[in-house]
Design a protein around this motif. Structure first.
Motif, PDB file in Angstrom:
ATOM      1  N   UNK A 179      -8.581   3.149   6.452  1.00 41.06           N
ATOM      2  CA  UNK A 179      -8.170   2.935   7.840  1.00 41.06           C
ATOM      3  C   UNK A 179      -8.386   1.486   8.283  1.00 41.06           C
ATOM      4  N   UNK A 180      -9.351   0.792   7.660  1.00 39.50           N
ATOM      5  CA  UNK A 180      -9.576  -0.610   8.008  1.00 39.50           C
ATOM      6  C   UNK A 180      -8.371  -1.461   7.609  1.00 39.50           C
ATOM      7  N   UNK A 181      -7.800  -1.184   6.445  1.00 39.50           N
ATOM      8  CA  UNK A 181      -6.605  -1.915   6.040  1.00 39.50           C
ATOM      9  C   UNK A 181      -5.411  -1.533   6.908  1.00 39.50           C
ATOM     10  N   UNK A 182      -5.307  -0.266   7.259  1.00 33.94           N
ATOM     11  CA  UNK A 182      -4.184   0.171   8.089  1.00 33.94           C
ATOM     12  C   UNK A 182      -4.248  -0.483   9.463  1.00 33.94           C
ATOM     13  N   UNK A 188      -0.115  -6.769  12.043  1.00 32.47           N
ATOM     14  CA  UNK A 188       0.865  -7.687  11.474  1.00 32.47           C
ATOM     15  C   UNK A 188       0.503  -8.251  10.127  1.00 32.47           C
ATOM     16  N   UNK A 189      -0.639  -7.875   9.554  1.00 31.50           N
ATOM     17  CA  UNK A 189      -1.048  -8.383   8.248  1.00 31.50           C
ATOM     18  C   UNK A 189      -0.376  -7.573   7.144  1.00 31.50           C
ATOM     19  N   UNK A 190       0.027  -8.240   6.095  1.00 35.36           N
ATOM     20  CA  UNK A 190       0.606  -7.543   4.951  1.00 35.36           C
ATOM     21  C   UNK A 190      -0.476  -6.812   4.172  1.00 35.36           C
ATOM     22  N   UNK A 193      -2.563  -9.315   2.425  1.00 40.65           N
ATOM     23  CA  UNK A 193      -3.478  -9.970   3.357  1.00 40.65           C
ATOM     24  C   UNK A 193      -4.615  -9.065   3.776  1.00 40.65           C
ATOM     25  N   UNK A 194      -4.333  -7.770   3.969  1.00 44.75           N
ATOM     26  CA  UNK A 194      -5.392  -6.822   4.322  1.00 44.75           C
ATOM     27  C   UNK A 194      -6.388  -6.676   3.178  1.00 44.75           C
ATOM     28  N   UNK A 195      -5.869  -6.699   1.957  1.00 45.80           N
ATOM     29  CA  UNK A 195      -6.771  -6.600   0.820  1.00 45.80           C
ATOM     30  C   UNK A 195      -7.671  -7.828   0.726  1.00 45.80           C
TER      31      UNK A 195
END
Length: 287
Positions: A179-182, A188-190, A193-195
């Motif tokens: 959920x943190x990546x979502x 707006x992060x890909x 980028x989330x990783x």
């Protein structure tokens, strides 16, 4: 009319009580530390012994022979061996991270068919020892004309440490809530980028663990270095130290002097990376 205010009496500071249990734990801790440090102290003392005092039973020599370190550096290929080990251990660690991080991220986040079988195969590969595959490795690198090459040692060490790195990093990344990546992707992060901005900072303790184990495993590797390299100046440090053991004599002072040199990079790595372990526990917090 001034009024005098009486100072409030301060309560006495509570006295710290000394418990016998604390004394027992402290004595046991110091005794255990002495047991682990004693071989290293003996190694340093022997490295500083003159050649004429190697068979003396006294714990400390009459005078310290600092020239042992200079002679072992000048009269052998220790400098080249140290450089080879640094390049091999660093290169293998970097290659393992570049391959294991994407593999571990995909394995932890994607539920594809055969995922459990893949993790089982990764774990099974840890049961194979490098010595059992030396003949095949030697023939393969011989046909590719890659013997006596630093790249050969980097590839071999990275291959044998890759499975452990994937297993460790998969467990660390899998423990991080997706959920943190979502939430980052909603802003707006890909996914990449989330990783990089969310997952990797939180998985930093796992990355540091992978770096430590991979570097030390490649640094201490002996059998592959002895088999895949035959030229003295292209052998790793573990093989170079073994050259001080002759068929009939052992140059103990030079052997231990080279051993002291060999443990310095690992000690520096731990001293440098320890703070990153602590900071990694709180890094990547979501505001």
């Amino acid at each position: 009319m001034a009024t005098a205010t009486a100072a409030r009496p301060t309560a006495p500071a509570p006295r710290r009580t000394f418990r016998p249990r604390t004394l027992v734990i402290a004595v046991c801790a110091w005794a255990l530390a002495a047991v682990f440090l004693a071989p290293y102290l003996e190694m340093i003392v022997t490295a500083l012994r003159p050649k004429s005092e190697l068979r003396d039973r006294t714990y400390l020599p009459q005078h310290f022979e600092w020239a042992n370190f200079v002679e072992v550096w000048k009269e052998s290929t220790l400098g080249q061996n140290l450089q080879v080990s640094l390049v091999v251990a660093g290169g293998a660690t970097l290659l393992v991270l570049l391959v294991s991080l994407p593999a571990a991220y995909y394995t932890a986040r994607m539920r594809y068919r055969g995922r459990k079988l893949f993790l089982l195969l990764v774990l099974v590969t840890q049961m194979f020892q490098p010595t059992a595959l030396l003949v095949g490795l030697y023939r393969e690198f011989h046909q590719l004309d890659m013997l006596n090459s630093v790249w050969t040692l980097i590839l071999a060490n990275a291959a044998f440490n890759l499975a452990f790195a994937v297993w460790i990093l998969t467990a660390y990344i899998g423990s991080i809530p997706p959920e943190l990546e979502e939430a980052a992707m909603v802003d707006g992060t890909s996914r990449f980028g989330a990783m990089m901005k969310v997952t990797l900072p939180l998985a930093l303790p796992g990355v540091v663990t992978t770096v430590i184990f991979t570097f030390i495993s490649a640094w201490n590797e002996f059998v592959m270095g002895l088999t895949l390299t035959t030229e003295p100046d292209k052998q790793p440090l573990t093989v170079g130290i073994n050259n001080f053991i002759g068929a009939y004599t052992v140059e103990w002072n030079y052997l231990f002097a080279a051993s002291v040199v060999a443990i310095v990079p690992v000690v520096v790595l731990f001293a440098f990376i320890e703070r990153h372990v602590v900071s990694g526990l709180t890094a990547g917090s979501v505001k």
